[in-house]
Write an enzyme that holds these catalytic residues in place. Structure first.
Site, mmCIF file in Angstrom:
data_model
loop_
_atom_site.group_PDB
_atom_site.id
_atom_site.type_symbol
_atom_site.label_atom_id
_atom_site.label_comp_id
_atom_site.label_asym_id
_atom_site.label_seq_id
_atom_site.Cartn_x
_atom_site.Cartn_y
_atom_site.Cartn_z
ATOM 1 N N SER A 177 -10.301 -6.908 5.438
ATOM 2 C CA SER A 177 -10.310 -6.484 4.113
ATOM 3 C C SER A 177 -11.585 -6.097 3.391
ATOM 4 O O SER A 177 -11.739 -5.320 2.432
ATOM 5 C CB SER A 177 -9.666 -7.528 3.249
ATOM 6 N N HIS A 205 -3.500 -5.288 3.941
ATOM 7 C CA HIS A 205 -4.146 -3.905 3.646
ATOM 8 C C HIS A 205 -3.330 -2.664 4.619
ATOM 9 O O HIS A 205 -3.607 -1.555 4.454
ATOM 10 C CB HIS A 205 -5.504 -3.878 3.742
ATOM 11 N N LYS A 236 -0.741 -4.752 -3.299
ATOM 12 C CA LYS A 236 -1.588 -3.610 -3.184
ATOM 13 C C LYS A 236 -1.146 -2.178 -2.982
ATOM 14 O O LYS A 236 -0.514 -1.859 -4.113
ATOM 15 C CB LYS A 236 -2.662 -4.198 -1.837
HETATM 16 C C1 LIG Z 1 -5.660 -9.551 -1.080
HETATM 17 C C2 LIG Z 1 -5.494 -10.498 0.535
HETATM 18 C C3 LIG Z 1 -4.775 -11.646 0.394
HETATM 19 C C4 LIG Z 1 -4.133 -12.276 -0.790
HETATM 20 O O1 LIG Z 1 -3.080 -11.563 -1.251
HETATM 21 P P1 LIG Z 1 -2.699 -11.656 -2.916
HETATM 22 O O2 LIG Z 1 -1.509 -11.468 -2.967
HETATM 23 O O3 LIG Z 1 -3.670 -10.944 -3.526
HETATM 24 O O4 LIG Z 1 -2.795 -13.139 -3.184
HETATM 25 C C5 LIG Z 1 -4.672 -12.250 1.636
HETATM 26 N N1 LIG Z 1 -5.124 -11.706 2.669
HETATM 27 C C6 LIG Z 1 -5.732 -10.513 2.972
HETATM 28 C C7 LIG Z 1 -6.499 -9.837 3.987
HETATM 29 C C8 LIG Z 1 -5.923 -9.860 1.464
HETATM 30 O O5 LIG Z 1 -6.801 -8.770 1.480
#
Ligand SMILES: *Cc1c(COP(=O)(O)O)cnc(C)c1O
Length: 390
Positions: A177, A205, A236
């Site tokens: 990320s 992602h 996302k």
């Molecule tokens: C954003 C993210 C999460 C958390 O997900 P949310 O739905 O925002 O709680 C978990 N793992 C990774 C790699 C992320 O980038």
């Protein structure tokens, strides 16, 4: 002084103090941030679905029909038709027997990992995995072995060095990320098979973005069948909220019984679920393919322009393009100078990334205008030169 004030002071001195900024309106390429118009270069709304008319319509219709709240956790009365429909949609999308919803990616990782692994088990965790994975590992009370980032030779040595009567779980981000590079999943699947381990991949992602049909990092690496737990998020690229585990029927049933963040939390609300179903429909349609192509082109051009200007983009191969700075204060000064020019790029500091590797983390969207991105890249390069970073 109170311990809170002391600690906040210490954070300020180290350049690690954080504050919130407010965005007016939807997560579009141009937004109003604390009253001024800026180009948004730090949203994970990669495909622009967070304000897509079809998702909004689906959310409104679902609210009209099912109301605003689910009223209970899944095992009580909080499993509504929409939860079941979305889980079936996700399983079909990922090509797995089953899928199980979680209330966020954070809740998924901090719930799944302690459900799967416990005392006597060993978890092998990439050093740069997301914080929610690390928290899940710590909650599990399993022995935690962290391996150097994407280093499969080191992972092999550590697997050899840590035999166990219990279970071995390898866990990795699909797309990292804060770095924008991908895990070498083909090699990790080979290792998991050789050592009889379980493999969990967090594709927060990659979901909707990577692979010919947007199924994620596993599709891109051609290894979906070798992954026991494919976790992904809906907040996302998919423009909604929540997360899922795409798994076998057996693991789904096990998680329903064992994952505490699944059991002890009110389930996702109707609008969120309906928006996510609409998002999968778009990802699967020609429109999704077109958005993925735009995102890839935008990302590649932006990265190439900044690499050519002399920035270290830290191995990025996706829509996440970090620009290595080093010290936290410098990264924050960089962010502030860009904001003055109407560019909103978030600086990323410890503890989100290791000390000394503070960076600007740019994220691209399919809906960004290519000409505007080129101008932004040039402005970023100009400021980087002014600050002596390139
Ligand atoms: C954003 C993210 C999460 C958390 O997900 P949310 O739905 O925002 O709680 C978990 N793992 C990774 C790699 C992320 O980038």
């Amino acid at each position: 002084m109170s311990r809170f004030a002391d600690e906040l002071d210490a954070l300020r001195r180290q350049g690690l103090y954080r504050t919130l900024r407010t965005v007016a309106g939807a997560q579009t390429p141009r937004v109003t941030l604390d009253g001024r118009e800026v180009l948004l270069l730090c949203s994970n709304n990669y495909l622009g679905l967070a304000d897509h008319p079809r998702l909004k319509e689906a959310a409104i219709e679902a609210t009209a029909r099912y109301g605003t709240g689910s009223g209970a956790s899944r095992l009580v009365s909080g499993t509504m038709e929409l939860h079941t429909a979305l889980e079936e949609r996700i399983a079909r999308f990922k090509g797995t027997e089953a899928a199980l919803l979680f209330n966020a990616g954070y809740a998924a990782n901090s719930g799944i990992i302690p459900a799967i692994a416990g005392r006597g088990d060993v978890i092998f965790c990439d050093r740069l995995n997301h914080a929610s994975i690390l928290d899940g590992c710590l909650l599990s009370r399993a022995r935690l072995v962290r391996y150097p980032h994407n280093d499969t030779a080191a992972l092999r040595r550590l697997l050899e060095r840590h035999p166990t009567e219990g279970l071995r779980l390898i866990v990795t981000d699909g797309v990292f990320s804060m770095d924008g590079d991908c895990a070498p999943l083909a090699e990790i699947v080979r290792l998991k098979e050789e050592f009889g381990a379980l493999l969990m991949v967090d594709d927060a992602h990659g979901t909707g973005v990577l692979g010919a049909s947007g199924r994620g990092t596993a599709e891109q690496c051609g290894v979906a069948a070798g992954i026991d737990i494919q976790m992904g998020t809906l907040g996302k690229a998919l423009g909604s909220f929540g997360a899922y585990a795409a798994v076998s029927r057996e693991i789904a049933a096990y998680l329903v019984n064992k994952a505490r963040s699944f059991i002890f939390s009110t389930s996702l609300p109707p609008a969120t679920l309906a928006a996510a179903v609409a998002a999968f429909d778009i990802v699967d349609a020609p429109e999704g393919a077109k958005l993925r192509r735009q995102l890839r082109d935008n990302s590649r051009r932006f990265r190439e322009r900044l690499t050519a200007a002399g920035f270290d983009t830290m191995g990025s191969e996706t829509q996440i393009v970090p620009l290595r700075v080093g010290e936290a204060e410098k990264a924050m000064a960089f962010t502030a100078k860009l904001l003055e020019q109407g560019l909103y790029v978030q600086g990323i500091r410890p503890p989100t990334v290791p000390a000394g590797s503070s960076r600007l983390r740019c994220t691209l969207m399919a809906t960004h205008d290519p000409a505007e991105l080129a101008a932004a890249a040039d402005a970023i390069a100009g400021t980087g030169r002014e600050l002596g970073l390139i």
